[in-house]
Design a protein around this motif. Structure first.
Motif, PDB file in Angstrom:
ATOM      1  N   THR A  46       0.966  -1.294  -0.051  1.00  0.00           N
ATOM      2  CA  THR A  46       0.167  -0.096  -0.116  1.00  0.00           C
ATOM      3  C   THR A  46       0.864   1.282   0.132  1.00  0.00           C
ATOM      4  O   THR A  46       0.209   2.349  -0.204  1.00  0.00           O
ATOM      5  N   GLY A  47       2.248   1.157   0.121  1.00  0.00           N
ATOM      6  CA  GLY A  47       3.105   2.100   0.004  1.00  0.00           C
ATOM      7  C   GLY A  47       3.757   2.595  -1.074  1.00  0.00           C
ATOM      8  O   GLY A  47       3.713   1.939  -2.188  1.00  0.00           O
ATOM      9  N   HIS A  48       4.480   3.706  -1.188  1.00  0.00           N
ATOM     10  CA  HIS A  48       5.304   4.044  -2.234  1.00  0.00           C
ATOM     11  C   HIS A  48       6.579   4.133  -1.942  1.00  0.00           C
ATOM     12  O   HIS A  48       6.942   4.855  -0.873  1.00  0.00           O
ATOM     13  N   ALA A  49       7.549   3.764  -2.648  1.00  0.00           N
ATOM     14  CA  ALA A  49       8.861   3.647  -2.314  1.00  0.00           C
ATOM     15  C   ALA A  49       9.560   5.143  -2.620  1.00  0.00           C
ATOM     16  O   ALA A  49       9.346   5.779  -3.842  1.00  0.00           O
ATOM     17  N   PRO A  50       9.923   5.893  -1.470  1.00  0.00           N
ATOM     18  CA  PRO A  50      10.536   7.179  -1.625  1.00  0.00           C
ATOM     19  C   PRO A  50      11.790   7.192  -2.433  1.00  0.00           C
ATOM     20  O   PRO A  50      12.815   6.369  -2.450  1.00  0.00           O
ATOM     21  N   SER A  51      11.917   8.285  -3.542  1.00  0.00           N
ATOM     22  CA  SER A  51      13.180   8.488  -4.090  1.00  0.00           C
ATOM     23  C   SER A  51      14.411   8.729  -3.267  1.00  0.00           C
ATOM     24  O   SER A  51      14.260   9.281  -1.969  1.00  0.00           O
ATOM     25  N   LEU A  52      15.540   8.721  -3.783  1.00  0.00           N
ATOM     26  CA  LEU A  52      16.746   9.294  -2.927  1.00  0.00           C
ATOM     27  C   LEU A  52      16.791  10.682  -2.797  1.00  0.00           C
ATOM     28  O   LEU A  52      17.035  11.023  -1.621  1.00  0.00           O
ATOM     29  N   ASP A  53      16.146  11.319  -3.607  1.00  0.00           N
ATOM     30  CA  ASP A  53      15.758  12.880  -3.478  1.00  0.00           C
ATOM     31  C   ASP A  53      14.925  12.866  -2.230  1.00  0.00           C
ATOM     32  O   ASP A  53      15.138  14.129  -1.149  1.00  0.00           O
ATOM     33  N   VAL A  54      13.810  12.345  -2.379  1.00  0.00           N
ATOM     34  CA  VAL A  54      13.022  12.329  -1.234  1.00  0.00           C
ATOM     35  C   VAL A  54      13.703  11.864   0.014  1.00  0.00           C
ATOM     36  O   VAL A  54      13.656  12.571   1.252  1.00  0.00           O
ATOM     37  N   LEU A  55      14.351  11.108   0.100  1.00  0.00           N
ATOM     38  CA  LEU A  55      14.924  10.610   1.635  1.00  0.00           C
ATOM     39  C   LEU A  55      16.096  11.513   1.943  1.00  0.00           C
ATOM     40  O   LEU A  55      16.251  11.812   3.279  1.00  0.00           O
ATOM     41  N   ALA A  56      16.612  12.313   0.840  1.00  0.00           N
ATOM     42  CA  ALA A  56      17.646  13.233   1.445  1.00  0.00           C
ATOM     43  C   ALA A  56      16.899  14.354   2.078  1.00  0.00           C
ATOM     44  O   ALA A  56      17.203  15.094   3.133  1.00  0.00           O
ATOM     45  N   HIS A  57      15.632  14.707   1.697  1.00  0.00           N
ATOM     46  CA  HIS A  57      14.921  15.879   1.997  1.00  0.00           C
ATOM     47  C   HIS A  57      14.394  15.357   3.359  1.00  0.00           C
ATOM     48  O   HIS A  57      14.541  16.045   4.477  1.00  0.00           O
ATOM     49  N   LEU A  58      13.844  14.195   3.464  1.00  0.00           N
ATOM     50  CA  LEU A  58      13.444  13.785   4.745  1.00  0.00           C
ATOM     51  C   LEU A  58      14.596  13.664   5.900  1.00  0.00           C
ATOM     52  O   LEU A  58      14.355  14.002   7.182  1.00  0.00           O
ATOM     53  N   ALA A  59      15.828  13.382   5.416  1.00  0.00           N
ATOM     54  CA  ALA A  59      16.910  13.313   6.244  1.00  0.00           C
ATOM     55  C   ALA A  59      17.403  14.784   7.031  1.00  0.00           C
ATOM     56  O   ALA A  59      17.581  14.884   8.007  1.00  0.00           O
ATOM     57  N   GLU A  60      17.143  15.790   5.930  1.00  0.00           N
ATOM     58  CA  GLU A  60      17.366  17.040   6.395  1.00  0.00           C
ATOM     59  C   GLU A  60      16.195  17.609   7.335  1.00  0.00           C
ATOM     60  O   GLU A  60      16.449  18.129   8.380  1.00  0.00           O
ATOM     61  N   LEU A  61      15.183  17.226   6.998  1.00  0.00           N
ATOM     62  CA  LEU A  61      13.868  17.598   7.880  1.00  0.00           C
ATOM     63  C   LEU A  61      13.975  16.729   9.237  1.00  0.00           C
ATOM     64  O   LEU A  61      13.598  17.614  10.259  1.00  0.00           O
ATOM     65  N   TYR A  62      14.382  15.629   9.498  1.00  0.00           N
ATOM     66  CA  TYR A  62      14.407  14.891  10.630  1.00  0.00           C
ATOM     67  C   TYR A  62      15.624  15.037  11.446  1.00  0.00           C
ATOM     68  O   TYR A  62      15.953  14.516  12.507  1.00  0.00           O
ATOM     69  N   GLU A  63      16.504  15.796  10.624  1.00  0.00           N
ATOM     70  CA  GLU A  63      17.853  15.985  11.280  1.00  0.00           C
ATOM     71  C   GLU A  63      18.694  14.593  11.762  1.00  0.00           C
ATOM     72  O   GLU A  63      18.983  14.346  12.604  1.00  0.00           O
ATOM     73  N   CYS A  64      18.738  13.665  10.734  1.00  0.00           N
ATOM     74  CA  CYS A  64      19.103  12.431  10.897  1.00  0.00           C
ATOM     75  C   CYS A  64      20.014  11.956   9.464  1.00  0.00           C
ATOM     76  O   CYS A  64      20.179  12.847   8.676  1.00  0.00           O
ATOM     77  N   SER A  65      20.785  10.775   9.605  1.00  0.00           N
ATOM     78  CA  SER A  65      21.228  10.211   8.223  1.00  0.00           C
ATOM     79  C   SER A  65      20.146   9.652   7.376  1.00  0.00           C
ATOM     80  O   SER A  65      19.259   9.162   7.704  1.00  0.00           O
ATOM     81  N   LEU A  66      20.564   9.716   6.226  1.00  0.00           N
ATOM     82  CA  LEU A  66      19.567   9.314   5.068  1.00  0.00           C
ATOM     83  C   LEU A  66      19.679   7.558   5.382  1.00  0.00           C
ATOM     84  O   LEU A  66      18.410   7.217   5.257  1.00  0.00           O
TER      85      LEU A  66
END
Length: 307
Positions: A46-66
């Motif tokens: 039921t989910g969608h795989a996040p792209s590398l760009d999305v994961l990079a933005h999420l890492a910046e947003l959550y202040e963590c490592s990709l």
């Protein structure tokens, strides 16, 4: 809860909160709470795989490592021999923690007893390869080597074991003071032949500690030994600065030394361990033969540049 949801949750954000913060940062690429829901449901159908760009933005947003965002996904590193070596070395190191049980310590001792020196060197090299620049790796390995050698020679090992201090150390005996003839054998990798290095050394003793310093050598090479004397054994470190004009061009090498003392106290025989020019672990025989008890300047001069 998977890692993508967990990292959002620890910030105290709902999916809509996370979407709002995303849109504030990247208004040209707006997302809704549904996007976050799809990413967090993945890898479920039921989910969608996040792209590398999305994961990079999420890492910046959550202040963590990709990598933190996908840490709960499939992991096949155990198929890689290098990763297994690193894991084996970590298990060995962890086995010496202060909280280790007697059974764990016994297991560690058995593992080390059964391990081949070359195998330990290979595992350690694999681990060191992840430490950064080549110069830093070598520096750290040499520092570890010296530290372990000093630990092996430390009288603190006797205190930990609860054994009494040797009679030699307790009495402040100077039975091993004097001038000794030092000889060790080594295999030259570049010349594929065994060689013998000889020096005369003047040894001075303080309790159970024996320090032997090389006398002037005809080639200009210098050697120094530091031994913890605990008859019938002597354990410690060696250090040599090779001849400036010789094959090794004044390079300095060091390592560990373990010797058995003859009952007469006039000779010692054992093995040395150290790093070669290519940072391979080498070993060979080392003998010390007593010459005379005097350490006076006049006695030392008799042995100047005799070799």
């Amino acid at each position: 809860m998977n890692l993508r949801a967990a990292l959002r949750t620890v910030h105290g954000w709902s999916q809509q909160d996370a979407a709002d913060r995303w849109n504030e940062r990247w208004p040209d690429d707006p997302k809704s709470f549904k996007n976050f829901s799809y990413w967090e449901q993945w890898p479920a159908p039921t989910g969608h795989a996040p792209s590398l760009d999305v994961l990079a933005h999420l890492a910046e947003l959550y202040e963590c490592s990709l990598a933190d965002l996908v840490q709960d996904c499939a992991d096949f590193r155990d198929h890689d021999s290098a990763f297994r070596d690193i894991g084996a070395l970590k298990t060995t190191i962890d086995g010496v923690s202060a909280e280790a049980s007697e059974a764990e310590i016994a297991g560690l001792l058995h593992k080390l007893d059964q391990a081949d020196v070359n195998e330990l060197a290979r595992m350690t090299t694999t681990w060191a390869a992840r430490l950064g620049a080549k110069e830093a790796r070598r520096s750290i390995l040499l520092k570890l080597s010296a530290g372990m050698s000093l630990a092996a020679a430390s009288t603190a090992l006797d205190e930990v074991a609860g054994s009494p201090v040797s009679a030699v150390a307790a009495a402040g005996d100077r039975a091993f003071e004097g001038i000794w003839h030092s000889q060790y054998r080594y295999l030259s990798a570049s010349r594929s032949a065994e060689h013998i290095s000889e020096h005369y050394v003047v040894a001075r003793q303080q309790g159970g500690r024996l320090i032997a310093q090389g006398l002037p050598h005809s080639s200009g090479s210098q050697v120094r030994l530091e031994l913890a004397v605990e008859p019938p054994v002597a354990t410690g470190t060696w250090r040599e600065t090779t001849a400036p004009g010789g094959h090794y061009r004044g390079a300095t090498y060091h390592g560990a030394l373990q010797m058995v003392i003859d009952p007469s106290g006039r000779s010692m025989h054992g093995m040395w361990l150290g790093f070669g020019r290519r940072f391979s672990v080498n070993t060979g025989e080392w003998t010390l033969t007593w010459q005379e008890a005097s350490t006076s300047k006049s006695a030392q001069r008799k042995y100047y540049e005799r070799i």
